[in-house]
Design an enzyme around this catalytic site. Structure first.
Site, PDB file in Angstrom:
ATOM      1  N   ALA A 238       5.386   2.378  13.421  1.00  0.00           N
ATOM      2  CA  ALA A 238       4.520   2.281  12.550  1.00  0.00           C
ATOM      3  C   ALA A 238       4.294   2.692  11.365  1.00  0.00           C
ATOM      4  CB  ALA A 238       3.666   1.601  12.506  1.00  0.00           C
ATOM      5  N   HIS A 239       3.671   3.120  10.307  1.00  0.00           N
ATOM      6  CA  HIS A 239       3.059   3.992   9.501  1.00  0.00           C
ATOM      7  C   HIS A 239       3.401   4.873   9.708  1.00  0.00           C
ATOM      8  CE1 HIS A 239      -0.507   2.709   9.147  1.00  0.00           C
ATOM      9  NE2 HIS A 239      -0.687   1.935   9.122  1.00  0.00           N
TER      10      HIS A 239
END
Lengths: 345, 345, 345
Positions: A238-239
């Site tokens: 994820a980010h």
């Protein structure tokens, strides 16, 4: 095709059996057929060697089991097998250098020497790609992406705008680098508004990314993948996740936003790491585990919620003995009942 | 559009309600709208039929519930419904035979009769494809791949070098066959070096592979998918896995390297199987289970670590009654305390 | 590049430190470097601010910690940070309107004003696309698909035949809408025959779909995704699932066939929902949970099998104290033994 005698001669090892046996392929003990060579590396799989259909098996020098196959004795069965397997494999295909006429490449993109760009590839404005790159059919490279030397993008991969990739990167089909992070602001009615995801993904040198995996760009700054990191298929990063050097993520792993994965961490298959956590250097997370707290360096955790190995296995043993525990309680209740009745009597 | 009366007549079933009701679509009981026909197959969903908004419901002949919809009584509601639904569906699109001019096909590729090759497809050197193949836009077929008759590759699929595929294969968008297995040698510093993945994937006849799934090529030899195997979306099959005939893998399943999945095994959604294990013929692994040991033929296992149904459900019941167990221990402690005090007194 | 003084002036906030410090990027506290600005929003991460390498940190007005960085005090650090980060980000790339000559678009497809169609896009017969659409390289839009205004399809996405998509839809690379549902009839020998999947997927307005996710078409009728639904990467939504408005599915979620996901439901990362279940409005399912029963509106459930928070955490606490429980039983057994011996004596 190779004969048993020629294989043994090449390896410089003795053989037992008919030297004219013809070997066409290499396979594991359980999948091998009579025209295959196989090998036994670990004692644990001794019974596989005894039941194999392989025509030839490379065994340790001390082998004393029953095996129908012809044998080659070796101090290093796996290494010897790998040499033979390489010769029996179909020749690896190396696309010729050059740019296929159907590729669409922005005028200002800079490509290094000896690149091979396949059909229907798209390379957008401002891209920099190092020398000796292989970019296979249908791959997409977004604006201002930078890629180092000797990269290999398999067919139908996507690297999106502004991401930065190191040398010797291998990316398997269907994978995506630089998709938006999953970030929204929420109002009181539960309606979400997209937060612009304006960061990038930065990938170090010697990284491999499996098929159908995805690495989101940062909300701001970088999602960072260190040097030597190996990521399997169907993995989600994820980010703003920060992955240290030489970390490993096996198939199906999910790492939530802003987690820090230390150097040489191993995340086994299908485990999940919650957001903002730190997995310390060299830690190992077991398959299917769910990590809900920081993991100290060097620890092995598993289960859900993930616990240190000692604690988790102790609890698991207790859980599996719950039926007996209940019986002991019932026994206690009966004996106590007897004592109480005696007393009343 | 069909009227209730015309539907009932076609099916040869009696109906109850206004025969002029117009039906435009087919839907499940809970999603249906007044212009839809639906059906009730299983008693368990009786309340769904009583609350449905569907205009017409096909019910078992013995139906005695309260349903606002018009009814068709049938000895086989599901089969009858399927017939009607097929008529109401948009006509399936069959791409015309021929090769789109934007497809890039190697000169020595051999394509059977009546193939349909869509735009931007790439077919590399040495490929053999049987008759009546449909290969949709953006699909990639690597060097020396062999594919049987009547296959259907949906858009943006990738089959990589040397893989061998049987007849009537259906492959959904975003999926990958033949990505590299996840194999490295590791040195003392934890730095990994890629082991060449020189095997292939071999897929039997009548196999279907869902969207965004991946099947890795073998390290050597074959990753093998048997005949009639059905694989859903987001599934991972690692290098050298051997899958028996008619096995089923539901969405999100992950099978680790060199595992053997027997004939007719069912792996339910999101379960994981560790490497080198054997799942015996006809066994069933429950959803989200984690299999860490061999599973005997015909067994149903679930949970993590996966255990046989009887044992797993017994332990689970014990776990859910732990609060009561603790109360029984507290009660015992009090009663024992009383006895001990009496004795001291 | 921005200086500390210019940032503070723009925001209208006081600063502490050297106003000439040059800031080139924005980053989280733990990933920031001296040329970055960062921010502290939640007290919980106070130690991150005290250890950050960032050159400038935007802190709450009441901040009283030790931080090496220059400070900007603000009543709304996150919002202020977002403003600055947007200025420091690389400019977002907006593809120019127009249709790339390599795109293959059916003659009868209807495209709205100001669409931008990238290289190697394929748009089939009967497609309707609203105004201001951006369809990036390699995307595929199947026959009779309808898409509203202002949609953005990232590279290598696939929307299959007859699906209907609302306005302002964002679809990330590698994702698939309209793959076949996983439906077969099975005979007595366990051999499966494909059931035609003749329904569609219907997606509301303001939906975002992450990378490498898949949404299957309905067996009949619709798989429905409500308005404002946000779906992350690597998510699977099976045939005939009905997803309410503003629901959220985090990465790795799997929803089985015909499940109903209510409005504003949150499915956390890697959880699974079994088929035909109903997750009530506003319910939350925890990460890695396995839902095997309906979940009432507003409930938070987690674990496997998923249970309401209170019950699940109580049971989990009991499980983690099993070793102590066993000791209490052993203690009881000893004391009882003593009493019994006394009695016999």
């Amino acid at each position: 095709m190779l004969t048993l005698a020629s294989i043994a001669e090449q390896l410089g090892r003795p053989f037992e059996g008919n030297g004219t046996i013809e070997i066409h392929g290499a396979a594991g003990l359980r999948e091998a057929r009579p025209s295959d060579i196989s090998y036994l590396a670990i004692k644990k799989y001794r019974s596989h060697a005894e039941n194999t259909l392989a025509g030839v098996v490379i065994v340790p020098e001390s082998w004393d089991g029953n095996c129908q196959a012809a044998l080659i004795r070796s101090p290093s069965p796996e290494a010897d097998f790998s040499k033979v397997a390489l010769q029996l494999a179909p020749p690896a295909h190396t696309p010729a250098p050059g740019i296929h006429p159907s590729a669409v490449i922005a005028e200002d993109a800079v490509l290094g020497e000896d690149v091979s760009i396949g059909p229907h590839v798209v390379i957008e404005q401002g891209v920099l790609i190092g020398r000796n790159a292989t970019i296979m059919a249908g791959a997409y490279v977004g604006v201002h992406v930078q890629i180092g030397d000797d990269c290999y993008l398999h067919p139908n991969t996507s690297i999106l705008d502004h991401c930065v990739i190191g040398h010797r990167f291998i990316m398997h089909s269907g994978s995506v680098i630089g998709s938006d992070g999953f970030g929204y602001s929420v109002n009181a009615e539960g309606i979400r508004t997209k937060i612009p995801q304006i960061g990038i993904v930065k990938v170090g040198d010697d990284v491999e990314l499996g098929a159908s995996s995805s690495i989101d760009r940062a909300r701001f700054g970088c999602t960072r993948i260190g040097n030597g990191v190996k990521i399997d298929n169907q993995v989600q990063v994820a980010h703003n996740v920060q992955v240290g050097d030489h970390a490993v993520m096996v198939s199906g792993v999910g790492v939530s936003g802003s987690a820090i994965i230390g150097d040489r961490v191993i995340l086994a298959g299908m485990c999940g790491v919650a957001g903002h956590l730190t997995i310390g250097e060299g830690a190992i997370v077991g398959g299917l585990a769910g990590v809900t707290k920081d993991v100290p360096a060097g620890k092995y955790v598993y289960g859900f919620p993930a616990l240190p190995f000692d604690k988790a296995s102790k609890i698991q043993a207790h859980v599996s003995r719950l039926p007996q525990l209940k019986e002991r309680i019932e026994e206690l209740e009966k004996r106590l009942e007897t004592l109480e009745q005696n007393k009343r009597a």
